[in-house]
Design a protein around this motif. Structure first.
Motif, PDB file in Angstrom:
ATOM      1  N   SER A  40      12.148  18.268 -14.853  1.00 53.67           N
ATOM      2  CA  SER A  40      12.824  19.300 -14.062  1.00 53.67           C
ATOM      3  C   SER A  40      12.296  20.685 -14.411  1.00 53.67           C
ATOM      4  CB  SER A  40      14.340  19.248 -14.307  1.00 53.67           C
ATOM      5  OG  SER A  40      14.881  18.022 -13.896  1.00 53.67           O
ATOM      6  N   TYR A  41      12.101  20.918 -15.706  1.00 54.71           N
ATOM      7  CA  TYR A  41      11.559  22.209 -16.132  1.00 54.71           C
ATOM      8  C   TYR A  41      10.143  22.412 -15.605  1.00 54.71           C
ATOM      9  CZ  TYR A  41       9.973  26.029 -19.090  1.00 54.71           C
ATOM     10  OH  TYR A  41       9.455  27.226 -19.536  1.00 54.71           O
ATOM     11  N   ALA A  42       9.303  21.395 -15.727  1.00 55.21           N
ATOM     12  CA  ALA A  42       7.912  21.497 -15.285  1.00 55.21           C
ATOM     13  C   ALA A  42       7.821  21.731 -13.778  1.00 55.21           C
ATOM     14  CB  ALA A  42       7.147  20.234 -15.677  1.00 55.21           C
ATOM     15  N   VAL A  43       8.597  20.974 -13.016  1.00 56.81           N
ATOM     16  CA  VAL A  43       8.575  21.112 -11.557  1.00 56.81           C
ATOM     17  C   VAL A  43       9.030  22.510 -11.140  1.00 56.81           C
ATOM     18  CG1 VAL A  43       9.765  20.378  -9.451  1.00 56.81           C
ATOM     19  CG2 VAL A  43       8.833  18.672 -11.007  1.00 56.81           C
ATOM     20  N   VAL A  77      14.676  26.835 -17.349  1.00 60.92           N
ATOM     21  CA  VAL A  77      15.420  26.288 -18.490  1.00 60.92           C
ATOM     22  C   VAL A  77      16.841  25.969 -18.057  1.00 60.92           C
ATOM     23  CG1 VAL A  77      16.359  26.785 -20.778  1.00 60.92           C
ATOM     24  CG2 VAL A  77      14.025  27.488 -20.213  1.00 60.92           C
ATOM     25  N   ALA A  78      17.471  26.921 -17.372  1.00 56.89           N
ATOM     26  CA  ALA A  78      18.840  26.703 -16.886  1.00 56.89           C
ATOM     27  C   ALA A  78      18.877  25.578 -15.857  1.00 56.89           C
ATOM     28  CB  ALA A  78      19.380  27.995 -16.274  1.00 56.89           C
ATOM     29  N   ILE A  79      17.885  25.547 -14.965  1.00 52.24           N
ATOM     30  CA  ILE A  79      17.825  24.503 -13.947  1.00 52.24           C
ATOM     31  C   ILE A  79      17.720  23.128 -14.604  1.00 52.24           C
ATOM     32  CG2 ILE A  79      16.425  23.514 -12.087  1.00 52.24           C
ATOM     33  CD1 ILE A  79      15.706  26.367 -11.255  1.00 52.24           C
ATOM     34  N   ALA A  80      16.853  23.017 -15.610  1.00 48.99           N
ATOM     35  CA  ALA A  80      16.642  21.732 -16.285  1.00 48.99           C
ATOM     36  C   ALA A  80      17.910  21.246 -16.969  1.00 48.99           C
ATOM     37  CB  ALA A  80      15.514  21.859 -17.299  1.00 48.99           C
ATOM     38  N   ILE A  81      18.624  22.163 -17.630  1.00 47.63           N
ATOM     39  CA  ILE A  81      19.857  21.784 -18.342  1.00 47.63           C
ATOM     40  C   ILE A  81      20.924  21.312 -17.361  1.00 47.63           C
ATOM     41  CG2 ILE A  81      21.776  22.668 -19.719  1.00 47.63           C
ATOM     42  CD1 ILE A  81      19.738  24.542 -21.079  1.00 47.63           C
ATOM     43  N   VAL A  82      21.133  22.086 -16.294  1.00 44.19           N
ATOM     44  CA  VAL A  82      22.158  21.739 -15.308  1.00 44.19           C
ATOM     45  C   VAL A  82      21.785  20.460 -14.565  1.00 44.19           C
ATOM     46  CG1 VAL A  82      23.236  22.475 -13.150  1.00 44.19           C
ATOM     47  CG2 VAL A  82      23.002  24.097 -15.038  1.00 44.19           C
ATOM     48  N   ALA A  83      20.520  20.324 -14.173  1.00 44.93           N
ATOM     49  CA  ALA A  83      20.077  19.134 -13.447  1.00 44.93           C
ATOM     50  C   ALA A  83      20.263  17.875 -14.294  1.00 44.93           C
ATOM     51  CB  ALA A  83      18.616  19.273 -13.037  1.00 44.93           C
ATOM     52  N   THR A  84      19.951  17.976 -15.578  1.00 44.62           N
ATOM     53  CA  THR A  84      20.111  16.826 -16.476  1.00 44.62           C
ATOM     54  C   THR A  84      21.574  16.466 -16.637  1.00 44.62           C
ATOM     55  OG1 THR A  84      18.097  17.469 -17.674  1.00 44.62           O
ATOM     56  CG2 THR A  84      19.584  15.931 -18.767  1.00 44.62           C
ATOM     57  N   ALA A  85      22.437  17.471 -16.757  1.00 42.01           N
ATOM     58  CA  ALA A  85      23.874  17.212 -16.876  1.00 42.01           C
ATOM     59  C   ALA A  85      24.410  16.552 -15.610  1.00 42.01           C
ATOM     60  CB  ALA A  85      24.615  18.516 -17.147  1.00 42.01           C
ATOM     61  N   ASP A 110      24.635  11.842  -7.789  1.00 41.10           N
ATOM     62  CA  ASP A 110      23.653  12.768  -8.350  1.00 41.10           C
ATOM     63  C   ASP A 110      22.547  13.087  -7.357  1.00 41.10           C
ATOM     64  OD1 ASP A 110      22.942  10.019  -8.717  1.00 41.10           O
ATOM     65  OD2 ASP A 110      21.338  10.633 -10.058  1.00 41.10           O
ATOM     66  N   ASN A 111      22.326  12.205  -6.374  1.00 42.10           N
ATOM     67  CA  ASN A 111      21.321  12.484  -5.351  1.00 42.10           C
ATOM     68  C   ASN A 111      21.736  13.627  -4.435  1.00 42.10           C
ATOM     69  OD1 ASN A 111      19.876  10.370  -6.401  1.00 42.10           O
ATOM     70  ND2 ASN A 111      19.642   9.285  -4.482  1.00 42.10           N
ATOM     71  N   LEU A 112      22.978  14.018  -4.541  1.00 39.27           N
ATOM     72  CA  LEU A 112      23.479  15.178  -3.804  1.00 39.27           C
ATOM     73  C   LEU A 112      23.674  16.366  -4.740  1.00 39.27           C
ATOM     74  CD1 LEU A 112      24.576  16.231  -1.046  1.00 39.27           C
ATOM     75  CD2 LEU A 112      26.842  15.491  -1.799  1.00 39.27           C
ATOM     76  N   THR A 113      24.299  16.133  -5.891  1.00 38.35           N
ATOM     77  CA  THR A 113      24.627  17.240  -6.789  1.00 38.35           C
ATOM     78  C   THR A 113      23.406  17.835  -7.474  1.00 38.35           C
ATOM     79  OG1 THR A 113      25.069  15.685  -8.607  1.00 38.35           O
ATOM     80  CG2 THR A 113      26.943  16.342  -7.226  1.00 38.35           C
ATOM     81  N   VAL A 114      22.430  16.997  -7.830  1.00 38.39           N
ATOM     82  CA  VAL A 114      21.245  17.514  -8.529  1.00 38.39           C
ATOM     83  C   VAL A 114      20.418  18.445  -7.642  1.00 38.39           C
ATOM     84  CG1 VAL A 114      19.021  16.899  -9.561  1.00 38.39           C
ATOM     85  CG2 VAL A 114      21.096  15.683 -10.236  1.00 38.39           C
ATOM     86  N   PRO A 115      20.027  18.038  -6.429  1.00 35.56           N
ATOM     87  CA  PRO A 115      19.241  18.963  -5.604  1.00 35.56           C
ATOM     88  C   PRO A 115      20.002  20.218  -5.195  1.00 35.56           C
ATOM     89  CG  PRO A 115      19.692  16.917  -4.408  1.00 35.56           C
ATOM     90  CD  PRO A 115      20.115  16.701  -5.812  1.00 35.56           C
ATOM     91  N   LEU A 116      21.279  20.053  -4.820  1.00 35.02           N
ATOM     92  CA  LEU A 116      22.042  21.231  -4.407  1.00 35.02           C
ATOM     93  C   LEU A 116      22.308  22.143  -5.597  1.00 35.02           C
ATOM     94  CD1 LEU A 116      24.682  19.806  -1.876  1.00 35.02           C
ATOM     95  CD2 LEU A 116      22.365  20.660  -1.468  1.00 35.02           C
ATOM     96  N   GLY A 117      22.666  21.549  -6.743  1.00 36.11           N
ATOM     97  CA  GLY A 117      22.931  22.352  -7.932  1.00 36.11           C
ATOM     98  C   GLY A 117      21.700  23.071  -8.440  1.00 36.11           C
TER      99      GLY A 117
END
Length: 236
Positions: A172-175, A195-203, A213-220
């Motif tokens: 997530s961080y790399a992308v 960094v923030a994106i990676a942490i939130v996406a992983t959570a 998560d297929n909805l919350t991860v991309p939107l979040g």
């Protein structure tokens, strides 16, 4: 001999764009389904091929500047097909009948929502961040977790592994970095916001009940990247 059709000629570029995207998606699905049938592997590998491959179409849509209505319409059609596939074996290698997950449906919905949100704003890269974090981060996290996950943990009854979650965070961080770097250049926001994106996406990925998560991860991920850019404008 044949008269030209003005409307068709004026929209020839649009139809070419739609054809390119459609052929790309069709090729991904066909490859995944063929892989599943020839190798006899579980459907999970085929699903991940489609999961990762489909997400990359957002880059083509961004590059070709495809109108928002095209992306939204494609999302609606894909959502309906996804729902139908839970009851009819349209593509058994990707969605098995009775599967207790709405991940494919949520994935299609998230693409439509992000296109509807960021295309009018001309902020295409945030839609790309959200979709590609989901495509590559979640896709590789699932594969790595299943293959190498030796340290499991559980969230709300969903079993995960620390190896998979670490993969999710790193990818997530790399992308996010690559996309932001291509748009805003080598500035400190480019390296900090992911960094923030990676942490939130992983959570969010760790809470994947029914494939939500297929909805919350991309939107979040997209929302966080966008709003942080408002708080941390370039040049500040």
């Amino acid at each position: 001999m044949f008269q030209s059709i003005p409307w068709l000629e004026s929209n020839s570029e649009l139809w070419l764009q739609i054809s390119i995207v459609g052929l790309g998606l069709g090729a991904i699905v066909l490859f995944a389904e063929t892989l599943h049938r020839l190798t006899g592997n579980s459907s999970e590998l085929a699903r991940k091929v489609v999961h990762i491959g489909t997400g990359n179409v957002i880059l083509v849509a961004w590059w070709l500047q495809i109108p928002a209505w095209v992306g939204i319409s494609a999302s609606i059609i894909a959502s309906l097909i996804a729902l139908l596939s839970y009851y009819i074996p349209i593509l058994p290698g990707i969605n098995s009948v009775g599967r207790k997950s709405l991940g494919t449906f949520f994935y299609a919905i998230s693409i439509g929502v992000l296109v509807a949100w960021f295309w009018p704003l001309q902020q295409f890269h945030y839609a790309a961040v959200g979709i590609l974090v989901m495509a590559w981060g979640d896709g590789l996290a699932g594969l790595i977790g299943q293959k190498f996950g030796q340290h499991p943990y559980e969230v709300w009854g969903m079993k995960k592994s620390w190896e998979g979650s670490l993969t999710m965070a790193l990818v997530s961080y790399a992308v996010s970095c690559l996309i932001l770097l291509s748009v805003q250049g080598n500035v400190w926001q480019t390296w900090l916001v992911p960094v923030a994106i990676a942490i939130v996406a992983t959570a969010l990925e760790s809470v994947s009940k029914l494939g939500i998560d297929n909805l919350t991860v991309p939107l979040g991920s997209a929302a966080l990247g966008y709003y942080l850019s408002q708080l941390l404008p370039l040049g500040s």
